[in-house]
Enzyme design. Structure first.
Site, mmCIF file in Angstrom:
data_model
loop_
_atom_site.group_PDB
_atom_site.id
_atom_site.type_symbol
_atom_site.label_atom_id
_atom_site.label_comp_id
_atom_site.label_asym_id
_atom_site.label_seq_id
_atom_site.Cartn_x
_atom_site.Cartn_y
_atom_site.Cartn_z
ATOM 1 C CG ASP A 143 -2.232 0.607 1.278
ATOM 2 O OD1 ASP A 143 -2.377 0.970 -0.157
ATOM 3 O OD2 ASP A 143 -2.873 1.179 2.169
ATOM 4 C CE1 TYR A 150 -0.881 8.269 4.025
ATOM 5 C CE2 TYR A 150 1.290 9.968 4.134
ATOM 6 C CZ TYR A 150 0.268 9.186 5.500
ATOM 7 O OH TYR A 150 -0.274 10.546 5.729
ATOM 8 C CG HIS A 167 -5.578 10.871 2.920
ATOM 9 N ND1 HIS A 167 -6.211 10.235 3.384
ATOM 10 C CD2 HIS A 167 -4.352 9.502 2.751
ATOM 11 C CE1 HIS A 167 -5.929 9.613 4.593
ATOM 12 N NE2 HIS A 167 -4.471 9.297 4.203
ATOM 13 N NE ARG A 194 3.858 15.468 10.141
ATOM 14 C CZ ARG A 194 3.037 14.213 10.261
ATOM 15 N NH1 ARG A 194 2.902 13.535 11.398
ATOM 16 N NH2 ARG A 194 2.510 14.020 8.998
ATOM 17 C CD GLU A 219 -5.309 2.675 0.019
ATOM 18 O OE1 GLU A 219 -4.941 2.087 -0.968
ATOM 19 O OE2 GLU A 219 -4.884 2.892 0.672
ATOM 20 C CE LYS A 250 -4.714 1.935 7.265
ATOM 21 N NZ LYS A 250 -5.489 2.633 6.301
ATOM 22 C CB SER A 295 -7.749 -4.306 1.977
ATOM 23 O OG SER A 295 -6.943 -4.894 2.903
#
Lengths: 430, 430
Positions: B130, B132, B137, B146, B204, B256, B260
């Protein structure tokens, strides 16, 4: 067990063998010359061809079903059969290979010198999960980054683990190509690309999953031991410079996925039974595990006392015929969580485990110098090089270096057993 | 391509079909009643049985070899054949299913209503990774933790990814059992155990790997597109409360791995060709990618313009016959890295990719409200509930809720194509 803890084999070199006496009987997949890979059992310096023993009609009942399930060059279907088939096979092998066996003449031609055989991965690995249960390693690494607070708040509650790469797990003896990747050189703000400059090993115990669970179900901790087929050694080779740059926020990725090496023999739970012991007492003030991780029998008998060793042999040491340098002498007693707790935790969310899945324990370091399971810890991140008898020094691994993992179980009144080697040599980057 | 971008099929319901007109021709594995799973192609609301077409002698040469490779109920061997076999099969299917086909009578009996068929996983998934790469996102989530510095320093240099769990990937329509696990309730210092209270979806793009590479070799970015077999939708269901407590320091794990969900049709690179476009320009000041990630053709043509949609249907909405509520309308143009860059990065360290490996893109959110690809973003971590026409509100998913992902490619002068649905309904925890 119907064998004496000190019973002997008619295979003479098995008696007193450092790894594979009659009491061990680890299973693996081997091949000779152009033969297709098949299941064998290690006995001393030899391998007994179980498919040939089956063809000779020497297995019956559950033991026969067990060996039939090994056909096709992978142990997955055998792992799926669970404990009773495995025990039946073991008991029959103890008869066949014990010193009073009536089958010596029939079996001798089916026994090959291990040096003439090639060992393969014992199973098709569906998913590989690497845990982080070596608490001294977690502390040692944590100290490098957070001297005042080495362990994160979740460590003593959660058997921390993450998904690893299954496609690049290889058996002992496979060369290790130095990986290339992105790193952030000290003092720079832009990354560079090139061969890893901080290549490391990690000393781990590997755990083979036997019977699985359906998606949505969980394996209770009290039953988890039934789902473990066996054990091996695992070297979780690590590119520390790639890791430091890539791992935020989702964890290690290319720094680990170039290769992981395992010892090819599956040491069964039955062989390790005499070396089980109580889970080391949690230090005063440590939290109690949550109920789904807690089982009295597991606490009383769920840990293992296995001595672990890492040796380094450099090109120059081989030329000078120097003995390998011992980098690490450690023990599985440094595991903060038992293998049963790892299985229970992994499946508590309904995650499906399957026969042939592999777990790594995480690096198993002790608390003292000489017990650290990686160069990162030994050299304090490259600051304190190791001096070798060859006159060389090492901060991290260099091309031509070979790392050898070994394991040994010892107890008074019981034959010692070992795991065989988990070995890999570094090749220069492409 | 020898077909017109607006060519029609003799299968009438395929013409103007939202997902599966003649121009799409996605492959999948389906079964009818008690039949063994086999390869089919979606055309309108029907599935053409390719094994039956093969038996009827209507494939030759490379197209024939392609269909032969689908035997056994998984597309891995077909994926391994690479682009030329896939293109040969596509061209033959365009002939067979085009409006001037001479084979209508022969093919009609081999065409089944999709509603009577069950769709399976299209391939045995070796490893699942997976990524990113959805930068909005990453920013949205980063902001929650943050506010001043949402993106970590490596984000614009490294296509961040991590290993996921392959054993629990399931096709659309599989129910989703709410996972249980450890969480740290707000204000507490000790974790609790119980059903996930912050269950979420993630929108996704899934990427199927075709031809692989040997361990130790790398796939150059200029060749990477050749190693991609096709695409699907992927819902990376996420237990946010479990994730927050477990993910330090090694990344998401049980949060996770419970399931999926993917859409079962493999939309090929050829079908998506008209919807390729230039990689969106990097904002002023963003760093240049390192050379191993940089290819002119990939920059000019390596991105995709695919509209992505997420719908929510609750139990009460089903009872009241209300239409599904659109949670997200997003686009693959929010990917900061191309799929070719993902392949090149993944293999640059020598990691072996294999046919049937699956990549996830990571959550694909846009920058604006209405474009966020998870409830974590939409509700700002549960602070701003979504209001539904049924009078209900949602911070996270509740039992009985159903999430439906859809995708659509549109361009003037070209037939639109879609991906079919990726759907899953939440069941109460065991």
């Amino acid at each position: 067990m119907n064998q004496s803890a000190l019973a002997r084999s008619w295979v003479e070199h098995a008696n007193g063998h450092g790894d594979f006496p009659l009491q061990n009987l680890p299973l693996g997949i081997f091949s000779r010359k152009d033969q297709a890979p098949r299941c064998g059992v290690a006995i001393g310096d030899a391998i007994l061809d179980l498919e040939a023993v089956l063809a000779a009609g020497l297995f019956d009942g559950q033991a026969r079903a067990a060996v039939e399930a090994t056909r096709g060059g992978a142990l997955n279907a055998f792992f799926a059969l669970g404990r009773s088939a495995r025990v039946a096979l073991r008991e029959r092998l103890l008869e066949l290979l014990g010193e009073h066996s009536e089958y010596q003449a029939a079996l001798k031609p089916l026994l090959y010198p291990a040096s003439e055989c090639q060992l393969h991965l014992p199973a098709r690995i569906g998913d590989y999960t690497d845990f982080y249960v070596g608490i001294e390693h977690a502390k040692n690494v944590g100290k490098l980054f957070r001297p005042d607070n080495p362990l994160l708040p979740n460590y003593k509650h959660v058997p921390i683990g993450y998904h690893g790469r299954a496609s690049t797990i290889r058996p002992s003896g496979t060369d290790v190509r130095r990986p290339k990747g992105q790193t952030l050189p000290a003092g720079q703000s832009e990354p560079s690309f090139g061969p890893c400059a901080r290549l490391d090993y990690e000393l781990e115990l590997g755990i083979w999953i036997g019977q699985g669970n359906d998606m949505g179900d969980s394996i209770p901790v009290a039953e988890a031991a039934e789902h473990i087929a066996g054990f091996c050694l695992l070297n979780d080779w690590s590119a520390r410079d790639i890791q430091a740059w890539e791992y935020q926020p989702l964890g290690p990725f290319l720094s680990k996925s170039f290769i992981s090496t395992i010892s090819p023999w599956v040491v069964t739970a039955e062989a390790l039974e005499p070396f089980r012991c109580a889970q080391p007492a949690r230090p005063e003030g440590d939290p109690q595990p949550l109920p789904y991780l807690l089982d009295k029998r597991d606490q009383a008998n769920g840990a293992f006392d296995i001595e672990l060793e890492v040796l380094l042999l450099t090109e120059r040491m081989r030329e000078q015929k120097l003995p390998a340098h011992r980098l690490t002498l450690s023990n599985t007693l440094s595991m903060y969580w038992t293998v049963a707790q790892m299985v229970a935790h992994h499946s508590v969310n309904g995650c499906q485990l399957q026969p042939g899945d592999l777990f790594g324990s995480g690096t198993l370091s002790g608390a003292q110098p000489g017990q650290f399971g990686s160069l990162l810890e030994i050299t304090q991140g490259g600051k304190e090089p190791v001096e070798l008898a060859s006159g060389e020094v090492r901060k991290f691994l260099e091309d031509g270096d070979e790392i050898i993992l070994r394991a040994r179980c010892k107890r008074d009144g019981v034959a010692s057993i070992g795991f065989g080697e988990c070995r890999g040599k570094i090749l220069a980057a492409h």
